[in-house]
Design a protein around this motif. Structure first.
Motif, PDB file in Angstrom:
ATOM      1  N   MET A  31      13.923  -5.251  -0.747  1.00  0.00           N
ATOM      2  CA  MET A  31      14.673  -5.370  -1.990  1.00  0.00           C
ATOM      3  C   MET A  31      14.047  -6.445  -2.881  1.00  0.00           C
ATOM      4  N   TRP A  32      13.869  -6.082  -4.147  1.00  0.00           N
ATOM      5  CA  TRP A  32      13.278  -6.986  -5.145  1.00  0.00           C
ATOM      6  C   TRP A  32      14.226  -7.040  -6.341  1.00  0.00           C
ATOM      7  N   TRP A  33      14.934  -8.153  -6.473  1.00  0.00           N
ATOM      8  CA  TRP A  33      15.852  -8.329  -7.600  1.00  0.00           C
ATOM      9  C   TRP A  33      15.095  -8.950  -8.761  1.00  0.00           C
ATOM     10  N   HIS A  34      15.260  -8.364  -9.952  1.00  0.00           N
ATOM     11  CA  HIS A  34      14.470  -8.830 -11.095  1.00  0.00           C
ATOM     12  C   HIS A  34      15.316  -8.884 -12.362  1.00  0.00           C
ATOM     13  N   ALA A  35      14.664  -9.358 -13.439  1.00  0.00           N
ATOM     14  CA  ALA A  35      15.381  -9.582 -14.700  1.00  0.00           C
ATOM     15  C   ALA A  35      14.664  -8.931 -15.881  1.00  0.00           C
ATOM     16  N   MET A  36      13.992  -7.818 -15.634  1.00  0.00           N
ATOM     17  CA  MET A  36      13.210  -7.181 -16.691  1.00  0.00           C
ATOM     18  C   MET A  36      13.810  -5.845 -17.083  1.00  0.00           C
ATOM     19  N   SER A  37      14.007  -5.677 -18.398  1.00  0.00           N
ATOM     20  CA  SER A  37      14.529  -4.412 -18.909  1.00  0.00           C
ATOM     21  C   SER A  37      13.536  -3.844 -19.912  1.00  0.00           C
ATOM     22  N   GLY A  38      13.862  -2.724 -20.515  1.00  0.00           N
ATOM     23  CA  GLY A  38      13.016  -2.141 -21.547  1.00  0.00           C
ATOM     24  C   GLY A  38      11.640  -1.750 -21.025  1.00  0.00           C
ATOM     25  N   GLU A  39      10.632  -1.894 -21.885  1.00  0.00           N
ATOM     26  CA  GLU A  39       9.275  -1.503 -21.536  1.00  0.00           C
ATOM     27  C   GLU A  39       8.735  -2.350 -20.380  1.00  0.00           C
ATOM     28  N   LEU A  40       9.082  -3.637 -20.349  1.00  0.00           N
ATOM     29  CA  LEU A  40       8.625  -4.492 -19.262  1.00  0.00           C
ATOM     30  C   LEU A  40       9.223  -4.050 -17.933  1.00  0.00           C
ATOM     31  N   GLY A  41      10.483  -3.636 -17.973  1.00  0.00           N
ATOM     32  CA  GLY A  41      11.116  -3.134 -16.761  1.00  0.00           C
ATOM     33  C   GLY A  41      10.430  -1.881 -16.244  1.00  0.00           C
ATOM     34  N   ARG A  42      10.005  -1.027 -17.154  1.00  0.00           N
ATOM     35  CA  ARG A  42       9.304   0.197 -16.740  1.00  0.00           C
ATOM     36  C   ARG A  42       7.947  -0.139 -16.132  1.00  0.00           C
ATOM     37  N   GLN A  43       7.274  -1.133 -16.698  1.00  0.00           N
ATOM     38  CA  GLN A  43       5.984  -1.542 -16.130  1.00  0.00           C
ATOM     39  C   GLN A  43       6.174  -2.154 -14.746  1.00  0.00           C
ATOM     40  N   LEU A  44       7.251  -2.911 -14.555  1.00  0.00           N
ATOM     41  CA  LEU A  44       7.551  -3.495 -13.242  1.00  0.00           C
ATOM     42  C   LEU A  44       7.805  -2.397 -12.219  1.00  0.00           C
ATOM     43  N   GLU A  45       8.590  -1.414 -12.599  1.00  0.00           N
ATOM     44  CA  GLU A  45       8.883  -0.318 -11.677  1.00  0.00           C
ATOM     45  C   GLU A  45       7.613   0.458 -11.320  1.00  0.00           C
ATOM     46  N   LYS A  46       6.691   0.537 -12.264  1.00  0.00           N
ATOM     47  CA  LYS A  46       5.416   1.206 -11.981  1.00  0.00           C
ATOM     48  C   LYS A  46       4.620   0.434 -10.927  1.00  0.00           C
ATOM     49  N   LEU A  47       4.638  -0.907 -11.006  1.00  0.00           N
ATOM     50  CA  LEU A  47       3.966  -1.713  -9.993  1.00  0.00           C
ATOM     51  C   LEU A  47       4.503  -1.404  -8.606  1.00  0.00           C
ATOM     52  N   ALA A  48       5.833  -1.374  -8.493  1.00  0.00           N
ATOM     53  CA  ALA A  48       6.446  -1.084  -7.200  1.00  0.00           C
ATOM     54  C   ALA A  48       6.078   0.313  -6.728  1.00  0.00           C
ATOM     55  N   ALA A  49       6.115   1.275  -7.641  1.00  0.00           N
ATOM     56  CA  ALA A  49       5.786   2.658  -7.269  1.00  0.00           C
ATOM     57  C   ALA A  49       4.331   2.784  -6.833  1.00  0.00           C
ATOM     58  N   ASP A  50       3.448   2.073  -7.519  1.00  0.00           N
ATOM     59  CA  ASP A  50       2.030   2.130  -7.150  1.00  0.00           C
ATOM     60  C   ASP A  50       1.800   1.519  -5.766  1.00  0.00           C
ATOM     61  N   PHE A  51       2.484   0.407  -5.479  1.00  0.00           N
ATOM     62  CA  PHE A  51       2.351  -0.186  -4.146  1.00  0.00           C
ATOM     63  C   PHE A  51       2.897   0.763  -3.092  1.00  0.00           C
ATOM     64  N   PRO A  62      12.884  -2.081  -6.487  1.00  0.00           N
ATOM     65  CA  PRO A  62      13.297  -2.995  -7.559  1.00  0.00           C
ATOM     66  C   PRO A  62      14.749  -2.748  -7.963  1.00  0.00           C
ATOM     67  N   SER A  63      15.432  -3.827  -8.319  1.00  0.00           N
ATOM     68  CA  SER A  63      16.819  -3.710  -8.768  1.00  0.00           C
ATOM     69  C   SER A  63      17.058  -4.704  -9.900  1.00  0.00           C
ATOM     70  N   TYR A  64      17.387  -4.188 -11.076  1.00  0.00           N
ATOM     71  CA  TYR A  64      17.617  -5.033 -12.249  1.00  0.00           C
ATOM     72  C   TYR A  64      18.978  -5.720 -12.125  1.00  0.00           C
ATOM     73  N   LYS A  65      18.982  -7.041 -12.286  1.00  0.00           N
ATOM     74  CA  LYS A  65      20.209  -7.816 -12.111  1.00  0.00           C
ATOM     75  C   LYS A  65      20.621  -8.580 -13.358  1.00  0.00           C
ATOM     76  N   GLY A  66      20.139  -8.170 -14.513  1.00  0.00           N
ATOM     77  CA  GLY A  66      20.477  -8.885 -15.741  1.00  0.00           C
ATOM     78  C   GLY A  66      19.409  -9.900 -16.094  1.00  0.00           C
ATOM     79  N   ASN A  67      19.756 -10.869 -16.938  1.00  0.00           N
ATOM     80  CA  ASN A  67      18.760 -11.864 -17.336  1.00  0.00           C
ATOM     81  C   ASN A  67      18.433 -12.797 -16.177  1.00  0.00           C
ATOM     82  N   TYR A  68      17.532 -13.734 -16.416  1.00  0.00           N
ATOM     83  CA  TYR A  68      17.069 -14.610 -15.342  1.00  0.00           C
ATOM     84  C   TYR A  68      18.223 -15.362 -14.676  1.00  0.00           C
ATOM     85  N   THR A  69      19.094 -15.921 -15.479  1.00  0.00           N
ATOM     86  CA  THR A  69      20.213 -16.685 -14.921  1.00  0.00           C
ATOM     87  C   THR A  69      21.102 -15.795 -14.074  1.00  0.00           C
ATOM     88  N   GLU A  70      21.361 -14.586 -14.566  1.00  0.00           N
ATOM     89  CA  GLU A  70      22.216 -13.655 -13.824  1.00  0.00           C
ATOM     90  C   GLU A  70      21.553 -13.216 -12.524  1.00  0.00           C
TER      91      GLU A  70
END
Length: 442
Positions: A31-51, A62-70
């Motif tokens: 499990m990888w909790w992250h704070a990236m949405s939009g185009e950056l979030g899609r690029q992050l998900e691509k990294l995970a998929a490629d690995f 990957p699991s989006y959890k809101g902004n960095y603080t959240e």
């Protein structure tokens, strides 16, 4: 009958072998909790998929959890209930806070050593390693998305306003004059910035070789005292407040809330993260230009170098050993030059390794995309000084909120720039002392 029994035993034996072998083919989820949405979030998900596609033993989820603080808050609460992820993305200013959580973190240099995975700090850019390493140079977390603020401008509006579309403003006076021309051309605002404290106090100070606090900006100890209420910073905030009155500068809010104002054409100039490039190019209907962060030319030593922003990947303890083997493999994958180069080129984040930078240059990316090397040139403009290598201050997530609050008071005309910065320092120092008392053994 004998033959039937023999056949049955053969089938039973084969089934048993398959039964014993099946766990070896089980995929371990990480499990990888992250704070990236939009185009950056899609690029992050691509990294995970490629690995995940590169091997069959581990699956990074990957699991989006809101902004960095959240995201950090969610991980802390999950740790208490033993449901924490193996990896959590944490913004750079929370480094001191994470370092204080010794029992909860698994330092990356230990992880990579324990799993016999190649990992050398010398392979990474010095501006990155210095931020996330301990006093002995050991990397505590894995650098992931590294950014620095740069200047973006609307080349189409520069032409319309009679400004040279090939030349970005280099100094604050030049920026002010260009913004006035854009306003005269009918733009709703001349310029705006995102991340108010990060750009107009933290990076501004580093770029002018000014301290944020004593004790080497916190690197030398928890007894650091904020002291950024100096004449240069105060003058800068006062100028922004003056420009605010005529919309030459127009405050756009905290964090990334100002970004759409540039993308939709309201503001002709925008200062924001180098990693905003992906979203700007995707959402803007005009030709985009790039420039370095402006500086005040009468300040000795300016421009120096900017500091990094973004986030890093921390590994949390108390996960199964097989997950940590997968995490180490994943970090090794992320360090590959071709992976880092693609991430850098597709997002605007800095390449974290020298090899990725060299590969990107060799591929001709910077030649084909003028301005994309600005973030690297700017952060390596001069060797870092004690004032320009970064910050390591406890509770700085909260302190940044305090600074943003006081900046808003100044921009709204409710406080003078001096009063606002004095108050930010006073309130911030109270938070530093609370953090120091809570961590007496550091």
């Amino acid at each position: 009958m004998v033959k039937l029994i023999q056949k049955f035993l053969q089938l039973a034996s084969a089934a048993a072998v398959l039964g014993f072998a099946s766990p070896a083919f089980a995929v371990t989820d990480i499990m990888w909790w992250h704070a990236m949405s939009g185009e950056l979030g899609r690029q992050l998900e691509k990294l995970a998929a490629d690995f995940n596609a590169s091997q069959s033993e581990y699956r990074v989820v990957p699991s989006y959890k809101g902004n960095y603080t959240e995201a950090v808050t969610a991980a802390i609460f999950a740790f208490r209930s033993r449901s924490q992820p193996a990896i959590v993305q944490v913004n750079e200013i929370a480094t001191a806070t994470m370092m204080a959580a010794r029992g909860a973190i698994y330092p990356v240099f230990e992880l990579m050593r324990d799993e016999a995975e190649a990992f050398s700090p010398a392979a990474y850019l010095p501006a990155v390693t210095g931020y996330y390493a301990d006093a002995a140079g050991n990397m505590l977390s894995f650098p992931f998305n590294v950014s620095t603020p740069i200047l973006y401008y609307n080349r189409d509006m520069f032409r319309a306003a009679g400004l040279d579309p090939d030349v970005a403003p280099k100094t604050w006076p030049e920026l002010g004059e260009a913004a006035k021309r854009l306003r005269a051309q009918g733009m709703a605002c001349g310029f705006t910035t995102s991340w108010p404290s990060w750009i107009n106090v933290e990076n501004f100070s580093a770029y002018h070789d000014l301290p944020i606090s004593t004790e080497a900006n916190g690197f030398n100890g928890l007894d650091a005292v904020l002291d950024f209420n100096n004449p240069v910073v105060v003058r800068h905030i006062a100028q922004l407040a003056e420009w605010q009155a005529t919309k030459v500068f127009d405050y756009g809010g905290r964090a990334t809330s100002a970004e759409p104002r540039f993308q939709n054409g309201d503001c002709g100039i925008f200062i924001g993260s180098s990693a905003t490039r992906a979203d700007i190019l995707k959402n803007s209907k005009f030709e985009v230009g790039y420039g370095m962060l402006p500086y005040w030319p009468d300040v000795k030593g300016a421009p120096q170098n900017t500091i990094i922003g973004g986030a890093t990947l921390w590994v949390l303890r108390d996960r199964p050993r097989e997950e940590y083997r997968g995490v180490a493999k994943f970090f090794g994958f992320l360090s590959k030059p071709e992976v880092q180069a693609a991430w850098h080129q597709n997002t605007g984040y800095l390449p974290i390794t020298r090899a990725a930078f060299d590969l990107t240059r060799a591929q001709g990316f910077y030649d084909r995309n003028p301005g994309t090397a600005i973030s690297i040139e700017q952060i390596t403009l001069k060797p870092p000084t004690v004032n320009s290598r970064g910050l390591r201050l406890g509770s700085f997530v909260l302190i940044r909120d305090v600074i943003d609050d006081e900046l808003e008071q100044a921009f709204a005309g409710k406080k003078t720039a001096q009063a606002a910065m004095d108050s930010a320092v006073e309130r911030g120092n109270r938070l530093l002392r609370q953090f120091q008392r809570a961590n007496p053994d550091r």
